[in-house]
Design an enzyme around this catalytic site. Structure first.
Site, PDB file in Angstrom:
ATOM      1  N   TYR A  25       0.838  -1.201   0.000  1.00 55.13           N
ATOM      2  CA  TYR A  25       0.000   0.000   0.000  1.00 55.13           C
ATOM      3  C   TYR A  25       0.879   1.260   0.000  1.00 55.13           C
ATOM      4  O   TYR A  25       0.716   2.143  -0.843  1.00 55.13           O
ATOM      5  CB  TYR A  25      -0.874  -0.040   1.243  1.00 55.13           C
ATOM      6  CG  TYR A  25      -1.851   1.099   1.430  1.00 55.13           C
ATOM      7  CD1 TYR A  25      -2.986   1.209   0.630  1.00 55.13           C
ATOM      8  CD2 TYR A  25      -1.663   2.046   2.435  1.00 55.13           C
ATOM      9  CE1 TYR A  25      -3.897   2.238   0.825  1.00 55.13           C
ATOM     10  CE2 TYR A  25      -2.572   3.073   2.636  1.00 55.13           C
ATOM     11  CZ  TYR A  25      -3.696   3.159   1.833  1.00 55.13           C
ATOM     12  OH  TYR A  25      -4.602   4.173   2.034  1.00 55.13           O
ATOM     13  N   ASP A  26       1.818   1.306   0.950  1.00 54.39           N
ATOM     14  CA  ASP A  26       2.627   2.518   1.119  1.00 54.39           C
ATOM     15  C   ASP A  26       3.429   2.831  -0.141  1.00 54.39           C
ATOM     16  O   ASP A  26       3.467   3.980  -0.600  1.00 54.39           O
ATOM     17  CB  ASP A  26       3.617   2.356   2.291  1.00 54.39           C
ATOM     18  CG  ASP A  26       2.933   2.081   3.618  1.00 54.39           C
ATOM     19  OD1 ASP A  26       1.710   1.869   3.631  1.00 54.39           O
ATOM     20  OD2 ASP A  26       3.628   2.071   4.654  1.00 54.39           O
TER      21      ASP A  26
ATOM     22  N   ASN B 280      -6.279   9.046   8.954  1.00 50.16           N
ATOM     23  CA  ASN B 280      -7.401   8.181   9.384  1.00 50.16           C
ATOM     24  C   ASN B 280      -8.755   8.904   9.405  1.00 50.16           C
ATOM     25  O   ASN B 280      -8.954   9.806  10.218  1.00 50.16           O
ATOM     26  CB  ASN B 280      -7.153   7.623  10.785  1.00 50.16           C
ATOM     27  CG  ASN B 280      -5.986   6.670  10.824  1.00 50.16           C
ATOM     28  OD1 ASN B 280      -4.848   7.079  10.600  1.00 50.16           O
ATOM     29  ND2 ASN B 280      -6.253   5.401  11.077  1.00 50.16           N
TER      30      ASN B 280
ATOM     31  N   ARG C 143     -10.601  -2.319   9.921  1.00 50.12           N
ATOM     32  CA  ARG C 143     -10.033  -1.086  10.457  1.00 50.12           C
ATOM     33  C   ARG C 143     -10.553  -0.871  11.871  1.00 50.12           C
ATOM     34  O   ARG C 143     -11.561  -1.437  12.287  1.00 50.12           O
ATOM     35  CB  ARG C 143     -10.352   0.100   9.531  1.00 50.12           C
ATOM     36  CG  ARG C 143      -9.474   0.073   8.304  1.00 50.12           C
ATOM     37  CD  ARG C 143      -9.617   1.306   7.443  1.00 50.12           C
ATOM     38  NE  ARG C 143     -10.690   1.171   6.466  1.00 50.12           N
ATOM     39  CZ  ARG C 143     -10.918   2.054   5.496  1.00 50.12           C
ATOM     40  NH1 ARG C 143     -10.166   3.136   5.402  1.00 50.12           N
ATOM     41  NH2 ARG C 143     -11.886   1.860   4.631  1.00 50.12           N
TER      42      ARG C 143
ATOM     43  N   ASN D  65     -14.189  -2.265  13.677  1.00 54.34           N
ATOM     44  CA  ASN D  65     -13.979  -3.340  14.657  1.00 54.34           C
ATOM     45  C   ASN D  65     -14.507  -2.940  16.025  1.00 54.34           C
ATOM     46  O   ASN D  65     -15.319  -3.646  16.635  1.00 54.34           O
ATOM     47  CB  ASN D  65     -12.488  -3.684  14.755  1.00 54.34           C
ATOM     48  CG  ASN D  65     -12.073  -4.712  13.722  1.00 54.34           C
ATOM     49  OD1 ASN D  65     -12.826  -5.022  12.809  1.00 54.34           O
ATOM     50  ND2 ASN D  65     -10.873  -5.241  13.856  1.00 54.34           N
ATOM     51  N   PHE D  66     -14.057  -1.783  16.519  1.00 54.49           N
ATOM     52  CA  PHE D  66     -14.429  -1.375  17.883  1.00 54.49           C
ATOM     53  C   PHE D  66     -15.939  -1.137  17.996  1.00 54.49           C
ATOM     54  O   PHE D  66     -16.571  -1.570  18.966  1.00 54.49           O
ATOM     55  CB  PHE D  66     -13.681  -0.088  18.282  1.00 54.49           C
ATOM     56  CG  PHE D  66     -12.256  -0.313  18.737  1.00 54.49           C
ATOM     57  CD1 PHE D  66     -11.653  -1.556  18.653  1.00 54.49           C
ATOM     58  CD2 PHE D  66     -11.508   0.746  19.265  1.00 54.49           C
ATOM     59  CE1 PHE D  66     -10.337  -1.755  19.069  1.00 54.49           C
ATOM     60  CE2 PHE D  66     -10.200   0.557  19.692  1.00 54.49           C
ATOM     61  CZ  PHE D  66      -9.606  -0.683  19.590  1.00 54.49           C
TER      62      PHE D  66
ATOM     63  N   THR E  37      -0.778   5.879  18.660  1.00 53.30           N
ATOM     64  CA  THR E  37      -1.768   6.952  18.500  1.00 53.30           C
ATOM     65  C   THR E  37      -2.246   7.077  17.046  1.00 53.30           C
ATOM     66  O   THR E  37      -1.539   6.689  16.114  1.00 53.30           O
ATOM     67  CB  THR E  37      -1.199   8.326  18.919  1.00 53.30           C
ATOM     68  OG1 THR E  37      -0.199   8.726  17.972  1.00 53.30           O
ATOM     69  CG2 THR E  37      -0.629   8.283  20.324  1.00 53.30           C
ATOM     70  N   ARG E  38      -3.448   7.617  16.913  1.00 49.77           N
ATOM     71  CA  ARG E  38      -4.003   7.999  15.619  1.00 49.77           C
ATOM     72  C   ARG E  38      -4.785   9.287  15.816  1.00 49.77           C
ATOM     73  O   ARG E  38      -5.212   9.605  16.930  1.00 49.77           O
ATOM     74  CB  ARG E  38      -4.950   6.920  15.061  1.00 49.77           C
ATOM     75  CG  ARG E  38      -4.275   5.604  14.659  1.00 49.77           C
ATOM     76  CD  ARG E  38      -3.302   5.771  13.503  1.00 49.77           C
ATOM     77  NE  ARG E  38      -2.784   4.475  13.031  1.00 49.77           N
ATOM     78  CZ  ARG E  38      -1.700   3.869  13.536  1.00 49.77           C
ATOM     79  NH1 ARG E  38      -1.028   4.403  14.542  1.00 49.77           N
ATOM     80  NH2 ARG E  38      -1.293   2.725  13.027  1.00 49.77           N
TER      81      ARG E  38
ATOM     82  N   ARG F 102       0.836   8.977  14.999  1.00 46.41           N
ATOM     83  CA  ARG F 102       0.426   9.599  13.730  1.00 46.41           C
ATOM     84  C   ARG F 102      -0.459  10.797  14.034  1.00 46.41           C
ATOM     85  O   ARG F 102      -1.452  10.676  14.741  1.00 46.41           O
ATOM     86  CB  ARG F 102      -0.332   8.592  12.859  1.00 46.41           C
ATOM     87  CG  ARG F 102      -0.774   9.206  11.537  1.00 46.41           C
ATOM     88  CD  ARG F 102      -1.590   8.236  10.730  1.00 46.41           C
ATOM     89  NE  ARG F 102      -0.783   7.185  10.150  1.00 46.41           N
ATOM     90  CZ  ARG F 102      -1.293   6.037   9.712  1.00 46.41           C
ATOM     91  NH1 ARG F 102      -2.570   5.791   9.834  1.00 46.41           N
ATOM     92  NH2 ARG F 102      -0.513   5.139   9.168  1.00 46.41           N
TER      93      ARG F 102
END
Ligand code: NAD
Ligand code: UDP
Length: 319
Positions: free
Chosen positions: A150-151, A179, A191, A195-196, A215-216, A282
């Site tokens: 991806y990157d 994000n 993602r 999910n959460f 972190t995000r 991030r």
């Protein structure tokens, strides 16, 4: 304008189509449903200014009629190897849509004399050594890691975009998206938000990968789309970060989701589920977007989560 949106049946692509139509443009959506769904576009059926072409953009693209802009959003976007829709399980498709798909969409824009905008990503910064990340930071990316399909495809896409701009004079834009979450995210792409939220709505413990200290910075979809629309109308060819600078640990996110859903089940730590190149920190530096686009995110995490939870509740009941 008459605008082609690739990845139109995806999370961001479908919201982008909505905004472009609301602004009075004509939109041609294109998608092969690799990770997206026709459900995301069902509300546009019969819209007089919307049409859809089912097509894999890694193959030659033909669109009848003129185009004023090409917005390339097609690409798997989830890094989760535990989901069949995560790009570690779609590695060749991901490399091809970032490389060949970008080449084809740039060629199409050139042929039509159209403006071009590519959806790039904060992943071009890899696991960053500079924090927060400004556009001038070149990144720290593992070229052979699980995320590299991806990157590196996105880094190639940016290089290809600048080459078409410099060599062919195509009027290009590059948005580096951090994000983003909101209604219509695929329930099972792995993602962290889907999910959460699903786990919380089922009363299950939330699966925190690693120790949850990474972190995000989470941007609500309406804010992101507004930044992208402003960028499209600007004359900025340099990459622009669009994201919300509010930074949270994944554990803090889990606690917020459990609080807002009234989920008493807490969290479960899954050290082994975290991939080796998962960035530790991030956060976007958005000074360029503020200065050049007059853009600022408006919707905070709590308000954005409430809206997203409502959408997930509705879709989980329907399924
Ligand atoms: P998504 O998976 O919901 O949407 C991607 C869409 O692209 C899907 O509908 C999929 O079917 C389509 N697609 C994939 N390969 C294709 C191909 N070869 N031909 C035609 N269609 C194809 O993901 P998303 O979150 O909406 O991401 C959209 C874009 O934004 C991607 O380019 C992604 O890299 C970028 N992005 C998203 C985020 C985020 O937080 N959501 C962050 C950074 C970058
Ligand atoms: N994550 C998690 N639990 C999950 C899914 C993801 O703790 O069920 C973590 C993941 O390891 C990463 C962060 O949440 O550190 C964000 O993951 P996501 O897949 O949303 O995207 P990324 O920002 O890594 O591209």
């Amino acid at each position: 304008m008459r605008i082609l949106v690739t990845g139109a049946a995806g999370f961001l692509g479908s919201h982008l189509c909505d905004r472009l139509l609301a602004e009075g443009h004509e939109v041609v959506g294109m998608d092969n449903f690799l990770t997206g769904s026709p459900d995301n576009l069902a509300h546009l059926a019969g819209h007089p200014r919307f049409s859809f072409i089912r097509h894999d953009v890694t193959n030659f693209i033909f669109v009848p009629g003129k185009l004023d802009a090409v917005l390339h959003f097609a690409s798997p976007a989830s890094p989760n190897r535990l989901s069949p829709y995560g790009y570690p399980n779609l590695p060749i498709q991901t490399l091809k849509v970032g490389a060949l798909g970008t080449h084809n969409t740039l060629g199409l824009a050139k042929a039509h004399g159209a403006r071009f905008l590519i959806a790039s990503t904060s992943e071009v910064y890899g696991d960053p050594e500079v924090h927060p990340q400004p556009e001038t930071y070149w990144g720290k990316v593992n070229p052979i890691g699980e995320r590299s399909v991806y990157d590196e495809a996105k880094r190639f896409a940016e290089a290809m975009t600048m080459a078409y701009h410099r060599y062919h004079g195509v009027d290009t834009r590059i948005v580096r998206i951090f994000n983003t979450y909101g209604p219509r995210m695929r329930l099972d792409d792995g993602r962290v938000m889907p999910n959460f939220i699903q786990q919380a709505l089922r009363g299950e413990p939330l699966t925190v990968y690693g120790d949850g200290s990474q972190t995000r910075s989470f941007c609500y979809v309406d804010d992101l789309i507004d930044g992208i629309y402003r960028l499209l109308l600007s004359d900025t060819h340099e990459p622009v970060n669009i994201g919300n600078p509010g930074e949270f640990t994944i554990l803090e996110l889990a606690e917020a989701v459990n609080r807002l859903t009234g989920n008493p089940a807490g969290v479960v730590f899954m050290a082994e589920a975290r991939d080796r190149d998962d960035p530790q920190r991030r956060c976007p530096d958005i000074r360029r977007a503020r200065a050049l686009l007059g853009w600022e995110p408006r919707i905070g995490l709590e308000e954005g989560l409430r809206r997203t939870i409502t959408d997930f509740q509705r879709r989980m009941q329907g399924s």
